[in-house]
Design an enzyme around this catalytic site. Structure first.
Site, PDB file in Angstrom:
ATOM      1  N   HIS A   1      43.170  45.715  49.905  1.00 31.68           N
ATOM      2  CA  HIS A   1      42.609  45.184  48.449  1.00 31.68           C
ATOM      3  C   HIS A   1      41.070  44.319  48.678  1.00 31.68           C
ATOM      4  O   HIS A   1      41.135  43.130  48.753  1.00 31.68           O
ATOM      5  CB  HIS A   1      43.724  44.252  47.879  1.00 31.68           C
ATOM      6  CG  HIS A   1      43.333  43.826  46.647  1.00 31.68           C
ATOM      7  ND1 HIS A   1      44.387  43.740  45.612  1.00 31.68           N
ATOM      8  CD2 HIS A   1      41.972  43.775  45.885  1.00 31.68           C
ATOM      9  CE1 HIS A   1      43.842  43.520  44.400  1.00 31.68           C
ATOM     10  NE2 HIS A   1      42.466  43.317  44.731  1.00 31.68           N
TER      11      HIS A   1
ATOM     12  N   GLU B   1      43.149  49.141  46.874  1.00 33.62           N
ATOM     13  CA  GLU B   1      43.481  48.563  45.498  1.00 33.62           C
ATOM     14  C   GLU B   1      42.158  47.540  45.001  1.00 33.62           C
ATOM     15  O   GLU B   1      41.291  47.278  46.009  1.00 33.62           O
ATOM     16  CB  GLU B   1      44.652  47.345  45.720  1.00 33.62           C
ATOM     17  CG  GLU B   1      45.774  48.281  46.221  1.00 33.62           C
ATOM     18  CD  GLU B   1      47.017  47.225  45.863  1.00 33.62           C
ATOM     19  OE1 GLU B   1      48.040  47.587  45.971  1.00 33.62           O
ATOM     20  OE2 GLU B   1      47.009  45.993  45.935  1.00 33.62           O
TER      21      GLU B   1
ATOM     22  N   HIS C   1      53.592  42.542  45.197  1.00 39.42           N
ATOM     23  CA  HIS C   1      53.317  41.208  45.158  1.00 39.42           C
ATOM     24  C   HIS C   1      54.407  40.218  45.518  1.00 39.42           C
ATOM     25  O   HIS C   1      55.471  40.169  44.792  1.00 39.42           O
ATOM     26  CB  HIS C   1      52.637  41.055  43.972  1.00 39.42           C
ATOM     27  CG  HIS C   1      51.738  39.706  44.166  1.00 39.42           C
ATOM     28  ND1 HIS C   1      50.352  39.747  44.234  1.00 39.42           N
ATOM     29  CD2 HIS C   1      51.975  38.518  43.988  1.00 39.42           C
ATOM     30  CE1 HIS C   1      49.927  38.606  44.314  1.00 39.42           C
ATOM     31  NE2 HIS C   1      50.883  37.695  44.124  1.00 39.42           N
TER      32      HIS C   1
END
Ligand SMILES: CC(=O)[C@@H](O)[C@H](O)COP(=O)(O)O
Ligand SMILES: NCC(=O)COP(=O)(O)O
Length: 237
Positions: free
Chosen positions: A43, A70, A190
């Site tokens: 990410h 991401e 997450h």
């Protein structure tokens, strides 16, 4: 079976702390795949505080499982993803400078924007996923953007489950049922961890993939990376 994609942001955080190449991000990515993980997630953030844009380029030939990038689809990010051509891009509506991801997309307000960006990635053969809260209207909105998958934002579940509130899974199960009906693939991530992953998986029909980073790397400090990856794989069977 649910695939495990390991998010290696925290390996880059550790490396960047001393400015050298220890730990070696590329070697860790190779090893995580050798240990059995079915994907590598990164990410990159605009400030490159952990994953650098160059890391994404360097990882491309190393990742032979599923490469998932991401991020917020601003121009630099879109260019990077189109250059790297990962198997999957996950769009996350992070503000610049956000400590970590803290919300899913408003898929109704951002419908035309998301549709346009998603089409660009799909034209280039990249599967798309969009980060969403477990809210039925947002799942319906996601469908209208044309995305292949959604990624359920699991922070609220993880937090409540840690406090003993198993009912926190309910909006996720309902969202997954709707996503399945609409033909959307389902990912999640997450704050998932060894403590909550089995319960989550067992209650989410059609869960295709989880991306896990922060907890997994912390757990590996005590249990070892090979061992931890395999503990997740057992729980995701
Ligand atoms: C979308 C998501 O939940 C993860 O990618 C998470 O945001 C990891 O990013 P950080 O490692 O920067 O916290
Ligand atoms: N998409 C979620 C992810 O990649 C990892 O999130 P976390 O486990 O670091 O919270």
């Amino acid at each position: 079976m649910t695939k495990l994609s390991v998010n290696i942001n925290k390996i880059a955080t550790l490396r960047n702390a001393r400015g050298g190449n220890v730990p070696d991000l590329l070697q860790v990515a190779k090893d995580i795949q050798k240990f059995g993980a079915q994907g590598i997630t990164i990410h990159p953030r605009p400030d490159e505080r952990h994953i650098r844009y160059q890391d994404a380029r360097d990882l491309k030939p190393i990742v032979y499982t599923e490469f998932n990038i991401e991020g917020n689809p601003q121009h630099n990010f879109i260019d990077l993803v189109l250059e790297c051509k990962p198997e999957q891009v996950t769009l996350v509506p992070d503000a610049i400078g956000a400590i970590t991801s803290s919300a899913g997309w408003d898929t109704i307000k951002n419908q035309s924007y998301l549709t346009e960006v998603i089409q660009e990635f799909q034209r280039n053969g990249i599967r798309t996923s969009i980060f969403v809260d477990p809210i039925l209207e947002m799942i319906e909105g996601a469908k209208k953007t044309g995305t292949d998958r959604i990624e359920l934002y699991t922070e609220a579940f993880a937090h409540q489950f840690g406090l003993g509130n198993q009912k926190a899974i309910e909006p996720y199960t309902k969202s997954a049922i709707l996503a399945n009906e609409l033909g959307l693939g389902i990912n999640a991530g997450h704050d998932l961890s060894l403590d909550n992953i089995k319960f989550f998986k067992d209650n989410i029909p059609g869960l295709l993939e989880v991306s896990i980073g922060h907890a997994l790397i912390c757990e590996a400090l005590y249990l070892g990376l090979d061992n931890v990856v395999n503990m997740y794989l057992q729980k995701l069977k």
